[in-house]
Design an enzyme around this catalytic site. Structure first.
Site, PDB file in Angstrom:
ATOM      1  N   GLY A 181       0.805  -1.220   0.000  1.00 34.97           N
ATOM      2  CA  GLY A 181       0.000   0.000   0.000  1.00 34.97           C
ATOM      3  C   GLY A 181       0.839   1.272   0.000  1.00 34.97           C
ATOM      4  N   HIS A 190      11.869   0.554   2.150  1.00 32.25           N
ATOM      5  CA  HIS A 190      11.417  -0.821   2.377  1.00 32.25           C
ATOM      6  C   HIS A 190      12.352  -1.517   3.376  1.00 32.25           C
ATOM      7  CE1 HIS A 190       8.323  -0.747  -0.621  1.00 32.25           C
ATOM      8  NE2 HIS A 190       9.114  -0.747  -1.670  1.00 32.25           N
TER       9      HIS A 190
HETATM   10  P1  PAP Z   1       5.235  -0.823  -4.205  1.00 29.92           P
HETATM   11  O1  PAP Z   1       5.733  -1.545  -2.998  1.00 29.92           O
HETATM   12  O2  PAP Z   1       5.773  -1.384  -5.504  1.00 29.92           O
HETATM   13  O3  PAP Z   1       5.357   0.665  -4.110  1.00 29.92           O
HETATM   14  P2  PAP Z   1       2.533  -0.719  -3.300  1.00 29.92           P
HETATM   15  O4  PAP Z   1       2.057   0.618  -3.657  1.00 29.92           O
HETATM   16  O5  PAP Z   1       2.972  -0.945  -1.886  1.00 29.92           O
HETATM   17  O6  PAP Z   1       3.674  -1.168  -4.298  1.00 29.92           O
HETATM   18  O7  PAP Z   1       1.403  -1.792  -3.572  1.00 29.92           O
HETATM   19  C1  PAP Z   1       0.684  -1.825  -4.760  1.00 29.92           C
HETATM   20  C2  PAP Z   1      -0.706  -2.269  -4.386  1.00 29.92           C
HETATM   21  O8  PAP Z   1      -1.433  -1.154  -3.859  1.00 29.92           O
HETATM   22  C3  PAP Z   1      -1.478  -2.737  -5.599  1.00 29.92           C
HETATM   23  O9  PAP Z   1      -2.356  -3.737  -5.090  1.00 29.92           O
HETATM   24  P3  PAP Z   1      -3.039  -4.862  -6.013  1.00 29.92           P
HETATM   25  O10 PAP Z   1      -1.964  -5.462  -6.846  1.00 29.92           O
HETATM   26  O11 PAP Z   1      -3.618  -5.843  -5.044  1.00 29.92           O
HETATM   27  O12 PAP Z   1      -4.078  -4.179  -6.798  1.00 29.92           O
HETATM   28  C4  PAP Z   1      -2.222  -1.471  -6.011  1.00 29.92           C
HETATM   29  O13 PAP Z   1      -3.349  -1.706  -6.815  1.00 29.92           O
HETATM   30  C5  PAP Z   1      -2.590  -0.928  -4.649  1.00 29.92           C
HETATM   31  N1  PAP Z   1      -2.909   0.500  -4.689  1.00 29.92           N
HETATM   32  C6  PAP Z   1      -2.234   1.485  -5.343  1.00 29.92           C
HETATM   33  N2  PAP Z   1      -2.821   2.662  -5.148  1.00 29.92           N
HETATM   34  C7  PAP Z   1      -3.900   2.441  -4.365  1.00 29.92           C
HETATM   35  C8  PAP Z   1      -4.925   3.285  -3.840  1.00 29.92           C
HETATM   36  N3  PAP Z   1      -4.962   4.581  -4.076  1.00 29.92           N
HETATM   37  N4  PAP Z   1      -5.859   2.715  -3.066  1.00 29.92           N
HETATM   38  C9  PAP Z   1      -5.858   1.384  -2.796  1.00 29.92           C
HETATM   39  N5  PAP Z   1      -4.911   0.539  -3.275  1.00 29.92           N
HETATM   40  C10 PAP Z   1      -3.943   1.057  -4.042  1.00 29.92           C
END
Ligand code: PAP
Length: 348
Positions: free
Chosen positions: A91, A153
């Site tokens: 997230g 991280h």
């Molecule tokens: P990262 O560690 O690569 O930065 P990160 O942002 O922690 O990734 O996680 C991505 C997840 O957050 C994705 O989940 P999913 O694969 O289960 O869909 C992504 O869709 C979700 N995500 C990104 N932005 C939002 C948002 N605004 N609200 C809710 N979930 C979100």
């Protein structure tokens, strides 16, 4: 606002240019890296050939390990720094947007907010984003205005004392049900996996994840490190769950404001400022913005990923579409055993 060039890969720690550091010290870190690397246990990598195990955690050898050593040896935190810490795919992108919007809410209007034209990863960079930045003026940690918003991280126990002692900065940690983390991570990293390596099957990803062999894993040790620290120093570490943020975003954003020292006034609340922030940063809004659909993030010289991959579904429980009953039982059992006695639970 500084542009963000995520750089998870750097050839040589000596390439790092920073007024904060002295070249002899940088060279020492470089030597420490070169002496340490060959002796580390190896595990199968998700986007690189291998991960290496360093002080109990699995890191990419060319990127995360170097970054960690640089942070341990050279990073100078400011007392006002705000760190967003997370296990990947928990997230981070969402919380980057929420913290940025909360802290800067008096600077920007919602109609022409920077988040409408700049991705969350550009507004709230990773701490290591400058390591390979050639044009330092684009990302200069020393020149960042306070409070600096920096994302990591890195597991809590691997952080230098300067970051974790009571005097200094604050951390917001976000965690998520490991089943959703695994699925999100597997889908995301297969998109990043170099073409010359065969894709990783879900079964293989599952095995690796269960064994703890994934970026910054084991997952449970990462989460517990921040969880326990948050119990010891709640004024310094705010521990959040993705699922709570989904369920009660207004409540969590208000907590965030209080914790970060930017509490929402009654007037702001009555004007609907918290609702505006939640709406601005919602998956539905961010994922449909042009900037998050078309632009790219450069992860290394070879790896560029479209911003849209940071926005997949944004749901709780999407693991149900991917994991078998046996996988769910095994992962839940590991989670139960690892977290037993900690007071931390994930909803199923
Ligand atoms: P990262 O560690 O690569 O930065 P990160 O942002 O922690 O990734 O996680 C991505 C997840 O957050 C994705 O989940 P999913 O694969 O289960 O869909 C992504 O869709 C979700 N995500 C990104 N932005 C939002 C948002 N605004 N609200 C809710 N979930 C979100």
């Amino acid at each position: 606002m500084a542009a963000f060039q995520p750089s998870l890969e750097c050839d040589n720690i000596s390439n790092i240019h920073s007024e904060q550091t002295d070249s002899d010290l940088i060279q020492k870190t470089d030597e420490r890296y070169r002496e340490t690397l060959p002796n580390l246990p190896k595990g199968k990598g998700w986007i690189t050939e291998h991960l290496v195990q360093y002080q109990g955690f699995w890191l990419t050898p060319n990127a995360a390990l170097k970054i960690l050593m640089w942070v341990q040896d050279h990073f100078k935190p400011r007392p006002t720094d705000i760190f967003l810490a997370s296990f990947p795919k928990s997230g981070t992108t969402w919380l980057k947007a929420l913290i940025f919007a909360t802290v800067n809410r008096t600077r920007y209007g919602f109609a022409d907010h920077p988040l409408l034209t700049t991705g969350p990863h550009d507004c709230f960079p990773f701490l290591d984003a400058h390591l390979q930045e050639k044009d330092r003026s684009r990302f200069d940690l020393d020149r960042f205005p306070s409070p600096r918003l920096l994302s990591i991280h890195i597991p809590y126990i691997l952080l230098p004392n300067s970051m974790t002692d009571h005097q200094s900065c604050r951390f917001v940690y976000i965690c998520r049900d490991p089943k959703d983390v695994l699925v999100s991570k597997w889908l995301f990293l297969n998109k990043l996996r170099p073409k010359d390596l065969p894709p990783i099957s879900l079964e293989e990803a599952f095995e690796l994840f269960c064994q703890g062999i994934s970026h910054y894993g084991p997952f449970w040790d990462h989460v517990l490190g921040y969880w326990e620290a948050s119990l010891e120093t709640p004024e310094k570490i705010l521990f959040l769950k993705y699922e709570d943020l989904k369920k009660e975003p207004l409540v969590v954003v208000k907590r965030l404001g209080d914790f970060l020292g930017y509490p929402f006034s009654l007037e702001e609340e009555s004007k609907g400022v918290v609702e505006e922030i939640v709406k601005l940063c919602s998956f539905e809004n961010l994922s449909t913005l042009e900037v998050n659909k078309v632009s790219e993030q450069k992860f290394s010289k070879d790896t560029i990923i479209d911003n849209r991959h940071f926005f997949r579904k944004g749901k709780v429980g999407d693991w149900k579409s991917y994991l078998t009953t046996e996988m769910v039982e095994r992962l839940d059992e590991i989670t139960y055993e690892k977290l037993l006695g900690s007071g931390l639970v994930f909803g199923s």
